[in-house]
Design a protein around this motif. Sequence first.
Motif, PDB file in Angstrom:
ATOM      1  N   PRO A   3      33.677  38.906  47.256  1.00 26.67           N
ATOM      2  CA  PRO A   3      33.977  38.616  45.852  1.00 26.67           C
ATOM      3  C   PRO A   3      35.425  38.937  45.519  1.00 26.67           C
ATOM      4  CG  PRO A   3      32.735  40.654  46.045  1.00 26.67           C
ATOM      5  CD  PRO A   3      32.753  40.037  47.415  1.00 26.67           C
ATOM      6  N   ILE A   4      35.948  38.281  44.518  1.00 31.27           N
ATOM      7  CA  ILE A   4      37.280  38.567  44.001  1.00 31.27           C
ATOM      8  C   ILE A   4      37.124  39.380  42.730  1.00 31.27           C
ATOM      9  CG2 ILE A   4      39.386  37.571  43.019  1.00 31.27           C
ATOM     10  CD1 ILE A   4      39.035  35.200  44.867  1.00 31.27           C
ATOM     11  N   VAL A   5      37.821  40.490  42.648  1.00 35.49           N
ATOM     12  CA  VAL A   5      37.765  41.362  41.482  1.00 35.49           C
ATOM     13  C   VAL A   5      38.863  40.960  40.499  1.00 35.49           C
ATOM     14  CG1 VAL A   5      38.263  43.712  40.685  1.00 35.49           C
ATOM     15  CG2 VAL A   5      36.671  43.339  42.581  1.00 35.49           C
ATOM     16  N   VAL A   6      38.512  40.909  39.221  1.00 39.27           N
ATOM     17  CA  VAL A   6      39.477  40.616  38.161  1.00 39.27           C
ATOM     18  C   VAL A   6      39.471  41.769  37.168  1.00 39.27           C
ATOM     19  CG1 VAL A   6      40.159  39.044  36.301  1.00 39.27           C
ATOM     20  CG2 VAL A   6      39.165  38.117  38.410  1.00 39.27           C
ATOM     21  N   THR A   7      40.605  42.425  36.996  1.00 41.22           N
ATOM     22  CA  THR A   7      40.717  43.426  35.930  1.00 41.22           C
ATOM     23  C   THR A   7      41.154  42.709  34.656  1.00 41.22           C
ATOM     24  OG1 THR A   7      43.076  43.973  36.160  1.00 41.22           O
ATOM     25  CG2 THR A   7      41.543  45.049  37.695  1.00 41.22           C
ATOM     26  N   GLY A   8      40.737  43.234  33.520  1.00 44.55           N
ATOM     27  CA  GLY A   8      41.076  42.565  32.267  1.00 44.55           C
ATOM     28  C   GLY A   8      40.391  41.217  32.132  1.00 44.55           C
ATOM     29  N   GLY A   9      39.235  41.070  32.770  1.00 46.42           N
ATOM     30  CA  GLY A   9      38.560  39.783  32.810  1.00 46.42           C
ATOM     31  C   GLY A   9      37.901  39.361  31.522  1.00 46.42           C
ATOM     32  N   THR A  10      37.960  40.200  30.482  1.00 49.13           N
ATOM     33  CA  THR A  10      37.436  39.800  29.173  1.00 49.13           C
ATOM     34  C   THR A  10      38.554  39.427  28.214  1.00 49.13           C
ATOM     35  OG1 THR A  10      37.443  42.087  28.384  1.00 49.13           O
ATOM     36  CG2 THR A  10      35.420  41.298  29.426  1.00 49.13           C
ATOM     37  N   GLY A  11      39.806  39.534  28.644  1.00 52.27           N
ATOM     38  CA  GLY A  11      40.945  39.216  27.787  1.00 52.27           C
ATOM     39  C   GLY A  11      41.231  37.728  27.747  1.00 52.27           C
ATOM     40  N   GLN A  12      42.246  37.358  26.961  1.00 52.48           N
ATOM     41  CA  GLN A  12      42.547  35.945  26.758  1.00 52.48           C
ATOM     42  C   GLN A  12      42.969  35.253  28.051  1.00 52.48           C
ATOM     43  OE1 GLN A  12      45.264  36.999  23.740  1.00 52.48           O
ATOM     44  NE2 GLN A  12      43.904  36.488  22.050  1.00 52.48           N
ATOM     45  N   LEU A  13      43.704  35.934  28.895  1.00 46.29           N
ATOM     46  CA  LEU A  13      44.062  35.378  30.193  1.00 46.29           C
ATOM     47  C   LEU A  13      42.964  35.627  31.218  1.00 46.29           C
ATOM     48  CD1 LEU A  13      46.038  34.105  32.224  1.00 46.29           C
ATOM     49  CD2 LEU A  13      47.024  36.398  32.542  1.00 46.29           C
ATOM     50  N   ARG A  15      39.728  36.111  31.202  1.00 40.21           N
ATOM     51  CA  ARG A  15      38.484  35.337  31.215  1.00 40.21           C
ATOM     52  C   ARG A  15      38.709  33.912  31.720  1.00 40.21           C
ATOM     53  NH1 ARG A  15      39.236  35.902  25.443  1.00 40.21           N
ATOM     54  NH2 ARG A  15      39.659  33.891  24.429  1.00 40.21           N
ATOM     55  N   ARG A  16      39.933  33.418  31.567  1.00 40.74           N
ATOM     56  CA  ARG A  16      40.233  32.073  32.094  1.00 40.74           C
ATOM     57  C   ARG A  16      40.487  32.127  33.599  1.00 40.74           C
ATOM     58  NH1 ARG A  16      42.442  31.605  26.587  1.00 40.74           N
ATOM     59  NH2 ARG A  16      41.254  29.926  25.612  1.00 40.74           N
ATOM     60  N   VAL A  17      41.023  33.248  34.078  1.00 46.88           N
ATOM     61  CA  VAL A  17      41.146  33.432  35.532  1.00 46.88           C
ATOM     62  C   VAL A  17      39.753  33.482  36.158  1.00 46.88           C
ATOM     63  CG1 VAL A  17      41.895  35.007  37.345  1.00 46.88           C
ATOM     64  CG2 VAL A  17      43.381  34.594  35.366  1.00 46.88           C
ATOM     65  N   ASP A 164      50.435  28.095  28.013  1.00 45.41           N
ATOM     66  CA  ASP A 164      49.014  28.252  27.731  1.00 45.41           C
ATOM     67  C   ASP A 164      48.359  29.127  28.801  1.00 45.41           C
ATOM     68  OD1 ASP A 164      46.958  26.709  25.784  1.00 45.41           O
ATOM     69  OD2 ASP A 164      45.980  27.212  27.676  1.00 45.41           O
ATOM     70  N   THR A 165      47.468  30.003  28.381  1.00 43.45           N
ATOM     71  CA  THR A 165      46.819  30.902  29.328  1.00 43.45           C
ATOM     72  C   THR A 165      45.960  30.136  30.339  1.00 43.45           C
ATOM     73  OG1 THR A 165      45.090  31.275  27.674  1.00 43.45           O
ATOM     74  CG2 THR A 165      46.799  32.959  27.864  1.00 43.45           C
ATOM     75  N   ARG A 166      45.488  28.948  29.966  1.00 51.16           N
ATOM     76  CA  ARG A 166      44.716  28.150  30.927  1.00 51.16           C
ATOM     77  C   ARG A 166      45.587  27.704  32.091  1.00 51.16           C
ATOM     78  NH1 ARG A 166      42.422  24.404  26.221  1.00 51.16           N
ATOM     79  NH2 ARG A 166      44.486  25.041  25.454  1.00 51.16           N
ATOM     80  N   ASP A 167      46.825  27.325  31.788  1.00 49.13           N
ATOM     81  CA  ASP A 167      47.735  26.917  32.853  1.00 49.13           C
ATOM     82  C   ASP A 167      48.077  28.091  33.768  1.00 49.13           C
ATOM     83  OD1 ASP A 167      47.920  24.237  32.043  1.00 49.13           O
ATOM     84  OD2 ASP A 167      49.560  24.659  30.654  1.00 49.13           O
ATOM     85  N   VAL A 168      48.332  29.251  33.166  1.00 43.97           N
ATOM     86  CA  VAL A 168      48.653  30.439  33.960  1.00 43.97           C
ATOM     87  C   VAL A 168      47.450  30.853  34.798  1.00 43.97           C
ATOM     88  CG1 VAL A 168      49.416  32.848  33.871  1.00 43.97           C
ATOM     89  CG2 VAL A 168      50.340  31.196  32.241  1.00 43.97           C
TER      90      VAL A 168
END
Length: 265
Positions: A3-13, A15-17, A164-168
């Motif tokens: 699995p890949i871990v994402v920190t801050g995964g509930t933030g605006q960026l 959650r899109r990651v 846009d955070t989606r692009d990032v």
Amino acid sequence: MEPIVVTGGTGQLGRRVVRALLDAGREVVVLSRRERPVADGSRFVAVDLRTGDGLAAALSGVDTVVHCASTLTGGDEQAGEKLFAAAKRAGVAHLVNVSIVGVDRIPLPYYKTKLAVERQLEASGLGYTTLRATQFHELIQYFFAVLGRSPVVPVPSIRFQPVDTRDVAVRLAELALAGPAGRVPDFGGPEIRDAKSLARAYFTATGRRRLLVPLRAPGRIMAGFRRGENLVGDRFDGRITFEQFLAERATRRPSRFTDAGGSGG
């Protein structure tokens, strides 16, 4: 595949990651202060980045981490120190970090913190990738939402290259699925715009009339912005413009900006 871990995964960026990684067919673990039920296929693990509680278990067997967690209220350096040390002990092969264009040239306190986190990661011994991005659309929106509480709005004589955070997020997911690359080329939005034109776009989209007054603020911070140190300039990676972002949110009330990152703070 691990699995890949994402920190801050509930933030605006973040959650899109998470969404971009799930769309790529990867299992995603979101580090959060408390576990939450989710329906998108990701899972939450309770971790406190500032104390390191829960990190060892969360990173066990993990190959890649995408670090999106950040806060304007302080603690990023402490969280980075805990995360990078735990990742090193766990044998994480690749840590992807998002930062901000100009952190080494504009002396904002928050930018200094982001630069310190970059340097912590570089010295950690981890395989890493750092992506600096220009200011997020959400930050520009929040900036004018706050200033727009008054009928007279001071507008600094500076330029932005909002993204846009989606692009990032798509770019961060691509980097996470590849190998460590060090600091990669900065990621800029599709347009360079002066603050006045962005203000006009925001107030037009929200149906409000405001008097825009030019402001030339002194100091080293504003001088850095006037020199364009917050711009990529020769790269226009993002696709979604500020007007497109605003049109999608025309019926929504602007939320408090919580992601500084690439944050675009």
